[in-house]
Design a protein around this motif. Sequence first.
Motif, PDB file in Angstrom:
ATOM      1  N   ALA A   1      33.789  45.471  46.306  1.00 35.90           N
ATOM      2  CA  ALA A   1      33.058  46.427  45.471  1.00 35.90           C
ATOM      3  C   ALA A   1      31.741  46.786  46.146  1.00 35.90           C
TER       4      ALA A   1
ATOM      5  N   ASP B   1      31.543  36.807  36.973  1.00 37.15           N
ATOM      6  CA  ASP B   1      31.682  37.155  35.561  1.00 37.15           C
ATOM      7  C   ASP B   1      30.287  37.163  34.948  1.00 37.15           C
TER       8      ASP B   1
ATOM      9  N   ASN C   1      28.762  55.438  32.847  1.00 35.69           N
ATOM     10  CA  ASN C   1      29.714  55.745  33.906  1.00 35.69           C
ATOM     11  C   ASN C   1      29.477  57.210  34.270  1.00 35.69           C
TER      12      ASN C   1
ATOM     13  N   TRP D   1      31.689  40.847  31.058  1.00 35.29           N
ATOM     14  CA  TRP D   1      32.384  41.455  32.191  1.00 35.29           C
ATOM     15  C   TRP D   1      33.218  40.387  32.884  1.00 35.29           C
TER      16      TRP D   1
ATOM     17  N   HIS E   1      35.002  39.904  36.173  1.00 33.29           N
ATOM     18  CA  HIS E   1      35.032  40.564  37.479  1.00 33.29           C
ATOM     19  C   HIS E   1      36.431  40.575  38.105  1.00 33.29           C
TER      20      HIS E   1
ATOM     21  N   LYS F   1      38.351  43.171  36.324  1.00 36.53           N
ATOM     22  CA  LYS F   1      37.607  44.439  36.210  1.00 36.53           C
ATOM     23  C   LYS F   1      37.638  44.957  34.778  1.00 36.53           C
ATOM     24  N   THR F   2      37.427  44.031  33.815  1.00 37.03           N
ATOM     25  CA  THR F   2      37.458  44.402  32.404  1.00 37.03           C
ATOM     26  C   THR F   2      36.158  44.022  31.716  1.00 37.03           C
TER      27      THR F   2
ATOM     28  N   GLU G   1      39.150  48.654  30.595  1.00 36.96           N
ATOM     29  CA  GLU G   1      39.427  48.521  32.026  1.00 36.96           C
ATOM     30  C   GLU G   1      38.703  49.650  32.736  1.00 36.96           C
TER      31      GLU G   1
ATOM     32  N   SER H   1      38.575  50.336  35.963  1.00 32.38           N
ATOM     33  CA  SER H   1      39.281  50.961  37.086  1.00 32.38           C
ATOM     34  C   SER H   1      40.097  52.174  36.633  1.00 32.38           C
TER      35      SER H   1
END
Length: 182
Positions: free
Chosen positions: A53, A105, A116, A130, A132, A135-136, A163, A165
């Motif tokens: 990332a 996390d 976003n 979060w 990691h 990715k949620t 999610e 992503s």
Amino acid sequence: MKRIGVPLLLLITTIVFSSCSFAPQEATGDRRPAAFPDMRLEQTRYVLGMEGASPIRIEAQTIELYREAGEAYIDNATFTQDDTAGVLLFSGSFGNAVVDTETNDVVMTGGVEIRNHRDDFTLSAVSLAWNHGGKTMAGDSDTLVTIVSKEHDILRGTGFRGEFSTATFEFMYLEEGRLTYD
């Protein structure tokens, strides 16, 4: 007179110093893993690099690192993340966070807002977690989470899971929802 003044001064000095303590006070509700952190940064900018990332830039009032516990505590912070071309992906803020330094996390509390920029929505709640690896982002079953998209669409509910992503979000209980289609 001098004899009475010296014992009185000694008595006052003894009372003052016996009521003072240089030991750290335990904060209510704050369960740090040790009395003192391995490292404490104040009024700081910190770049958190994560495998797979783009780095996250954090500006915080304080960051405390506890190596043995594998935790970092962050207070009163803002953050941003850019893509590889330097385009802003995410920005946000939170009051407090506890980061698992092994997994990345994060549990954020004290008011959380995440914007976003690519998908044009803002997510806000009192607290969020979060994950990691997955990715949620999730909220507790009773935490009210609000998503505002394009300034006119709104979703508000509890039992949130998202999610990032795929920009897919779900609520256990939806309290308000308004979506418009272009």
